[in-house]
Design a protein around this motif. Structure first.
Motif, PDB file in Angstrom:
ATOM      1  N   ALA A  65       3.811   8.510  -3.645  1.00  0.00           N
ATOM      2  CA  ALA A  65       3.635   7.109  -4.347  1.00  0.00           C
ATOM      3  C   ALA A  65       3.710   6.032  -3.030  1.00  0.00           C
ATOM      4  O   ALA A  65       3.135   4.989  -2.826  1.00  0.00           O
ATOM      5  CB  ALA A  65       5.160   6.818  -4.041  1.00  0.00           C
ATOM      6  N   ILE A  66       4.196   6.663  -1.590  1.00  0.00           N
ATOM      7  CA  ILE A  66       3.458   5.737  -0.899  1.00  0.00           C
ATOM      8  C   ILE A  66       2.113   6.012  -0.243  1.00  0.00           C
ATOM      9  O   ILE A  66       1.375   4.611   0.110  1.00  0.00           O
ATOM     10  CB  ILE A  66       3.895   6.503   0.837  1.00  0.00           C
ATOM     11  N   HIS A  67       1.572   6.808  -0.574  1.00  0.00           N
ATOM     12  CA  HIS A  67      -0.096   7.196   0.026  1.00  0.00           C
ATOM     13  C   HIS A  67      -0.307   6.341  -1.290  1.00  0.00           C
ATOM     14  O   HIS A  67      -1.622   5.291  -1.200  1.00  0.00           O
ATOM     15  CB  HIS A  67      -0.296   7.846  -0.324  1.00  0.00           C
ATOM     16  N   ARG A  68      -0.102   5.832  -3.074  1.00  0.00           N
ATOM     17  CA  ARG A  68      -0.597   5.453  -3.651  1.00  0.00           C
ATOM     18  C   ARG A  68      -0.706   3.753  -3.209  1.00  0.00           C
ATOM     19  O   ARG A  68      -1.186   2.708  -3.583  1.00  0.00           O
ATOM     20  CB  ARG A  68      -0.096   5.903  -5.018  1.00  0.00           C
ATOM     21  N   VAL A  69       0.347   3.508  -2.668  1.00  0.00           N
ATOM     22  CA  VAL A  69       0.928   2.113  -2.158  1.00  0.00           C
ATOM     23  C   VAL A  69       0.388   1.519  -1.216  1.00  0.00           C
ATOM     24  O   VAL A  69      -0.659   0.556  -1.422  1.00  0.00           O
ATOM     25  CB  VAL A  69       2.286   1.615  -1.931  1.00  0.00           C
ATOM     26  N   HIS A  70      -0.372   2.087  -0.758  1.00  0.00           N
ATOM     27  CA  HIS A  70      -1.261   2.201   0.546  1.00  0.00           C
ATOM     28  C   HIS A  70      -3.161   1.736  -0.368  1.00  0.00           C
ATOM     29  O   HIS A  70      -3.580   1.002   0.586  1.00  0.00           O
ATOM     30  CB  HIS A  70      -1.848   3.403   1.165  1.00  0.00           C
ATOM     31  N   PRO A  74      -4.747  -2.140   0.824  1.00  0.00           N
ATOM     32  CA  PRO A  74      -5.038  -0.463   2.300  1.00  0.00           C
ATOM     33  C   PRO A  74      -5.885  -2.044   3.470  1.00  0.00           C
ATOM     34  O   PRO A  74      -6.283  -3.057   3.570  1.00  0.00           O
ATOM     35  CB  PRO A  74      -6.317   0.193   2.390  1.00  0.00           C
ATOM     36  N   ASP A  75      -5.634  -1.760   4.747  1.00  0.00           N
ATOM     37  CA  ASP A  75      -5.168  -2.268   5.773  1.00  0.00           C
ATOM     38  C   ASP A  75      -4.956  -4.472   5.475  1.00  0.00           C
ATOM     39  O   ASP A  75      -5.408  -5.089   6.426  1.00  0.00           O
ATOM     40  CB  ASP A  75      -7.072  -2.789   6.540  1.00  0.00           C
ATOM     41  N   THR A  76      -4.088  -4.047   5.146  1.00  0.00           N
ATOM     42  CA  THR A  76      -2.977  -5.834   5.345  1.00  0.00           C
ATOM     43  C   THR A  76      -1.439  -5.272   6.098  1.00  0.00           C
ATOM     44  O   THR A  76      -1.534  -4.364   5.938  1.00  0.00           O
ATOM     45  CB  THR A  76      -3.049  -5.950   3.575  1.00  0.00           C
ATOM     46  N   PRO A  77      -0.859  -6.264   5.965  1.00  0.00           N
ATOM     47  CA  PRO A  77       0.658  -6.665   6.531  1.00  0.00           C
ATOM     48  C   PRO A  77       1.642  -5.952   5.629  1.00  0.00           C
ATOM     49  O   PRO A  77       2.379  -5.458   6.126  1.00  0.00           O
ATOM     50  CB  PRO A  77       0.690  -7.842   6.623  1.00  0.00           C
ATOM     51  N   HIS A  78       0.826  -5.215   4.252  1.00  0.00           N
ATOM     52  CA  HIS A  78       2.247  -5.184   2.730  1.00  0.00           C
ATOM     53  C   HIS A  78       1.849  -3.601   2.995  1.00  0.00           C
ATOM     54  O   HIS A  78       1.841  -2.808   1.548  1.00  0.00           O
ATOM     55  CB  HIS A  78       1.020  -5.435   2.108  1.00  0.00           C
ATOM     56  N   ASP A  79       0.235  -2.886   3.543  1.00  0.00           N
ATOM     57  CA  ASP A  79      -0.147  -1.569   3.977  1.00  0.00           C
ATOM     58  C   ASP A  79       1.652  -0.693   4.221  1.00  0.00           C
ATOM     59  O   ASP A  79       1.623  -0.208   6.016  1.00  0.00           O
ATOM     60  CB  ASP A  79      -1.386  -1.391   4.516  1.00  0.00           C
ATOM     61  N   PRO A  80       1.758   0.371   3.825  1.00  0.00           N
ATOM     62  CA  PRO A  80       3.183   1.011   4.253  1.00  0.00           C
ATOM     63  C   PRO A  80       2.237   2.006   5.668  1.00  0.00           C
ATOM     64  O   PRO A  80       2.983   2.338   6.625  1.00  0.00           O
ATOM     65  CB  PRO A  80       3.085   1.811   3.273  1.00  0.00           C
TER      66      PRO A  80
END
Length: 80
Positions: A65-70, A74-80
């Motif tokens: 789940a965390i990887h899919r959010v990534h 990607p490479d933004t402030p919202h990237d976990p």
């Protein structure tokens, strides 16, 4: 008398780090997140899940789940 060999300890840490990194890359990333392959041998599948438990990365579903959010940011402030 303590029987500790620093060289063997460093070798074990490096091989463990590399081996568990390979397990995370194949099992968590390729198999659980992206369904890129299916195991042909049930023993290898079982062994990979045992090694995943040893990594201490958490549950496969949580990691996926965390990887899919990534992948959504990607490479933004919202990237976990």
């Amino acid at each position: 008398m303590m029987n500790f060999n620093l060289t063997l300890f460093v070798i074990a840490v490096v091989f463990g780090w590399f081996g568990l990194g390979c397990v995370i890359s194949t099992t968590y990333h390729r198999q659980v997140c992206h369904k890129a392959f299916e195991y042909r041998n049930k023993y290898v599948e079982w062994l990979s899940y045992v090694l995943i438990i040893m990594t201490g990365q958490g549950s496969p579903k949580g990691w996926a789940a965390i990887h899919r959010v990534h992948h959504t940011a990607p490479d933004t402030p919202h990237d976990p």
